[in-house]
Design a protein around this motif. Structure first.
Motif, short mmCIF file in Angstrom:
data_model
loop_
_atom_site.label_atom_id
_atom_site.label_comp_id
_atom_site.label_asym_id
_atom_site.label_seq_id
_atom_site.Cartn_x
_atom_site.Cartn_y
_atom_site.Cartn_z
N ALA A 172 0.84 -1.16 -0.05
CA ALA A 172 -0.07 -0.15 0.03
C ALA A 172 0.85 1.39 0.03
N ASP A 173 2.20 1.19 0.34
CA ASP A 173 3.03 2.36 0.38
C ASP A 173 3.85 2.29 -0.83
N ASP A 174 3.60 3.11 -1.81
CA ASP A 174 4.06 3.26 -3.12
C ASP A 174 5.65 3.38 -3.15
N ARG A 175 5.96 4.61 -2.16
CA ARG A 175 7.30 4.69 -2.25
C ARG A 175 8.32 3.58 -1.43
N MET A 176 7.91 2.87 -0.27
CA MET A 176 8.62 1.77 0.36
C MET A 176 8.45 0.43 -0.89
N ARG A 177 7.37 0.58 -1.37
CA ARG A 177 7.19 -0.69 -2.29
C ARG A 177 8.31 -0.50 -3.36
N SER A 178 8.42 0.62 -3.93
CA SER A 178 9.42 0.73 -5.09
C SER A 178 10.85 0.54 -4.54
N GLN A 179 11.31 1.04 -3.14
CA GLN A 179 12.46 0.89 -2.83
C GLN A 179 12.78 -0.51 -2.63
N LEU A 180 11.87 -1.50 -2.17
CA LEU A 180 12.31 -2.69 -1.91
C LEU A 180 11.95 -3.65 -3.17
N ILE A 181 11.42 -3.12 -4.08
CA ILE A 181 11.31 -3.80 -5.39
C ILE A 181 12.70 -3.67 -5.88
N CYS A 182 13.47 -2.33 -5.79
CA CYS A 182 14.75 -2.26 -6.22
C CYS A 182 15.81 -3.16 -5.69
N SER A 183 15.58 -3.10 -4.21
CA SER A 183 16.67 -3.96 -3.27
C SER A 183 16.49 -5.40 -3.56
#
Length: 173
Positions: free
Chosen positions: A97-108
């Motif tokens: 549900a958290d776009d920014r956190m989701r994007s960071q976790l996808i990158c890592s």
């Protein structure tokens, strides 16, 4: 679907050819994923979902052609692939549900597991659409077509001259 207070997390909803899954419910908005296109989840106003009605998993399988199977029906390689792919997306699931956190976790996750961000997103969307870990398993290839005459001739020649007890090289055959 009269009372919207009935809408809850993980419900499947359908409107025409569109099927969505509810991932998060807030007072005036809902996080949904499009189960057909399998694009990243988006927030929509609750009012936008008025035309949707309940949908079953079997209806969705009929439309998408993807039928989740039991874990016991998978072979060892498929199970291994399934768990590897789930491990890749597991950290992201808590922050869908958290776009920014989701994007960071996808990158890592992409860096850590040596896959592309698109691959991680693909696994994530597939899992979120079905809420079933078995859809992450690799599919068995079912190539049941007949061999062409050329393929039969080639196979016959290889069997007769190459795969022999003499173990000749292709040059000496």
């Amino acid at each position: 679907m009269g009372g919207w207070s009935l809408m809850k997390k993980y419900d499947l909803l359908r409107s025409g050819e569109r099927i969505i899954r509810v991932l998060e419910v807030q007072v005036d908005r809902v996080l949904v994923i499009d189960c057909i296109k399998r694009t990243m989840p988006v927030w929509v106003n609750t009012a936008e979902l008025q035309s949707y009605s309940e949908c079953t998993t079997s209806e969705m399988s009929e439309v998408t052609g993807v039928v989740p199977v039991g874990v016991d029906d998978l072979d060892a390689d498929q199970r291994k692939t399934m768990y590897e792919r789930y491990t890749t997306i597991a950290p992201v699931l808590s922050f869908v549900a958290d776009d920014r956190m989701r994007s960071q976790l996808i990158c890592s996750a992409a860096e850590e597991y040596g896959v592309s961000k698109a691959t991680v997103r693909s696994y994530l969307c597939l899992y979120l659409a079905y809420m079933d870990v078995t859809v992450l398993a690799s599919r068995r290839r079912e190539d049941k077509r007949d061999l062409t005459q050329d393929e039969k001739n080639m196979r016959w020649a290889l069997n007769k001259f190459f795969y022999t007890t003499k173990k000749q090289s292709l040059r000496t055959v």
